[in-house]
Enzyme design. Sequence first.
Site, PDB file in Angstrom:
ATOM      1  N   ARG A   1      51.297   4.782  21.922  1.00  0.00           N
ATOM      2  CA  ARG A   1      52.616   4.156  22.189  1.00  0.00           C
ATOM      3  C   ARG A   1      53.260   4.820  21.001  1.00  0.00           C
ATOM      4  O   ARG A   1      54.651   5.332  21.156  1.00  0.00           O
ATOM      5  CB  ARG A   1      52.812   2.839  22.241  1.00  0.00           C
ATOM      6  CG  ARG A   1      52.582   2.240  23.442  1.00  0.00           C
ATOM      7  CD  ARG A   1      53.329   0.990  23.739  1.00  0.00           C
ATOM      8  NE  ARG A   1      52.843  -0.188  22.997  1.00  0.00           N
ATOM      9  CZ  ARG A   1      51.563  -0.687  23.637  1.00  0.00           C
ATOM     10  NH1 ARG A   1      51.077  -0.229  24.531  1.00  0.00           N
ATOM     11  NH2 ARG A   1      50.950  -1.637  22.946  1.00  0.00           N
TER      12      ARG A   1
ATOM     13  N   CYS B   1      32.894  -5.576  20.573  1.00  0.00           N
ATOM     14  CA  CYS B   1      33.249  -4.909  21.924  1.00  0.00           C
ATOM     15  C   CYS B   1      33.050  -6.194  22.878  1.00  0.00           C
ATOM     16  O   CYS B   1      32.061  -6.906  22.800  1.00  0.00           O
ATOM     17  CB  CYS B   1      32.183  -4.007  22.121  1.00  0.00           C
ATOM     18  SG  CYS B   1      32.033  -3.243  24.114  1.00  0.00           S
TER      19      CYS B   1
ATOM     20  N   GLY C   1      29.264   1.218  13.520  1.00  0.00           N
ATOM     21  CA  GLY C   1      30.449   0.925  13.298  1.00  0.00           C
ATOM     22  C   GLY C   1      30.546  -0.193  12.303  1.00  0.00           C
ATOM     23  O   GLY C   1      31.265   0.014  11.105  1.00  0.00           O
TER      24      GLY C   1
HETATM   25  P1  RVP Z   1      28.994  -1.834  16.116  1.00  0.00           P
HETATM   26  O1  RVP Z   1      28.037  -0.854  15.058  1.00  0.00           O
HETATM   27  O2  RVP Z   1      27.931  -2.815  16.761  1.00  0.00           O
HETATM   28  O3  RVP Z   1      30.136  -2.567  15.359  1.00  0.00           O
HETATM   29  O4  RVP Z   1      29.382  -0.985  17.165  1.00  0.00           O
HETATM   30  C1  RVP Z   1      30.330   0.104  16.978  1.00  0.00           C
HETATM   31  C2  RVP Z   1      30.320   0.827  18.472  1.00  0.00           C
HETATM   32  O5  RVP Z   1      31.058  -0.178  19.488  1.00  0.00           O
HETATM   33  C3  RVP Z   1      31.071   2.168  18.638  1.00  0.00           C
HETATM   34  O6  RVP Z   1      30.350   3.251  18.038  1.00  0.00           O
HETATM   35  C4  RVP Z   1      31.566   2.180  20.085  1.00  0.00           C
HETATM   36  O7  RVP Z   1      30.433   2.703  20.695  1.00  0.00           O
HETATM   37  C5  RVP Z   1      31.723   0.681  20.390  1.00  0.00           C
HETATM   38  N1  RVP Z   1      33.301   0.380  20.412  1.00  0.00           N
HETATM   39  C6  RVP Z   1      34.309   0.866  19.740  1.00  0.00           C
HETATM   40  N2  RVP Z   1      35.458   0.109  19.950  1.00  0.00           N
HETATM   41  C7  RVP Z   1      35.084  -0.692  20.992  1.00  0.00           C
HETATM   42  C8  RVP Z   1      36.079  -1.569  21.656  1.00  0.00           C
HETATM   43  O8  RVP Z   1      36.800  -1.791  21.368  1.00  0.00           O
HETATM   44  N3  RVP Z   1      35.207  -2.070  22.731  1.00  0.00           N
HETATM   45  N4  RVP Z   1      33.572  -0.538  21.408  1.00  0.00           N
END
Ligand code: RVP
Length: 503
Positions: free
Chosen positions: A418, A319, A381
């Site tokens: 898309r 993220c 994730g």
């Molecule tokens: P991590 O476990 O640290 O990989 O984090 C996963 C979390 O990050 C997801 O559950 C979601 O809340 C968030 N996320 C998912 N996609 C993205 C992004 O593209 N910014 N963020």
Amino acid sequence: MATFFEGESHTFSEYLLVPGYSSSENIPANVSLKTPLCRFKKGEQPRITLNIPMVSSIMQSVSGERMGVALATEGGMSFIYGSQTPESEAAMVKWVKDYKAGVVESDSTLTPDMTMEQVMDLKERTGHSTMPVTDDGTPHGKLLGIVTSRDYRPSRDDHQAKVATFMTPREELVTGTKETTLKVANDIIWDNKLNALPIVDENDHLVGIVFRKDYDSHKSNPDELLDANKRYMVGAGINTRDYAKRVPLLLEAGADALCIDSSEGFSEWQKLTIDWIRENYGHDVIVGAGNVVDAEGFRYLADCGADFVKVGIGGGSICITRETKGIGRGQATALIDVCRARDEYYKETGVYVPVCSDGGIVYDYHMTLALAMGADFMMLGRYFARFDESPTNRVNVNGQYMKEYWGEGSARARNWQRYDLGGAAKLSFEEGVDSYVPYAGSLKDGVGMTIYKIKSTMCNCGANSIHELQQKARLTLVSSTSIVEGGAHDVVLKDHNQSVSYH
Ligand code: RVP
């Protein structure tokens, strides 16, 4: 004048647990990790209790149908990703729900005049090797035989051979009737050394199949998360735009819980979504909301009727929301603030609204910290993306096996709209990246080890349950120098790979 929060916001790595007194009763075998998934009133039980405090992220690269089955087998719950059409998300939910129900409806049914090639294609598509043969090729047609992978040899046999020539015919099959209980079915399977028992009705039409693996599964997975019909439980992500179409399909497919998937959830859109669900389905449907990072956000969603509230903005490994939008808060600080608000809400209203810590878990011990800080469960994730059961490719990068892992805010994830909906590319910026994570084998082994570590640390804190941990945990902030002290230091590591391997 703007509001300034007191103090800095911190991440998990800046905290440690200080062990407390542990008695001889504090051994991992005595620790329970059961935890509520959804709101409940004082003195009542939540409608769903997870057996381990883990759910998988609502992400294309994490939560497909195989993840759903694998995680429920271990006692947690997957939330199938919503960045796909409502129809295909519902199909994934249905796949998990149909996976095991004692008597399973066949999804790979043959007719006698199909070819071996078609059988192999079907097996490839469904992953199932036991295929009943019916007169009309439907799962409830008249039973004519059964084909399993023991009935044909792709390397030697003619691929154009007809099913009728190599199936085990009806007269040689042991079958059960509609009156056969699951227990009796399992006895028949056992006594006849079968792998599957077809169940037929009074006209010899197929009703379904009982599989040996389902029976064995109960024995070897005591924590598995099952609904009242002994099917795996599974959740599904929804959004604040197409819920009127998506929610009915997901519920029809059997979703046990929904969760509004948004990187910023302190908004009226979430209220409108929950209101619509309550108007149309009452309080039967479990729906979580989020994400928020402070007490105010929590209270808003709790008042909206969210069944659980997710915490975390910008802490996810893929993220970049904090970098692109400048919003977020250190995950540990956000979690502590929200959990305090949850406890106050409980005191005031007698309603307990579970908190899910979402994103930013890097090491296994971060999960124990999150629980100690008050989280009821964690959404992960990166952690789950590393396993065989995540939907992405395993690739070899410079001699190391990796799994692909991309954010829902990355261009890669957003492309589905898309491609699938024919929508026009609109002005947008990326909030996530496309990446690799080190491959970590099967979910069962990985989760087993993590759970064992969590339980061991809980024992060090004198806690045999998550609730007890939250009461007894003693946490300390650590300085950056003591973080260095916490790793191997002032020695020369023999195995250079150690410095890059995943811990
Ligand atoms: P991590 O476990 O640290 O990989 O984090 C996963 C979390 O990050 C997801 O559950 C979601 O809340 C968030 N996320 C998912 N996609 C993205 C992004 O593209 N910014 N963020």
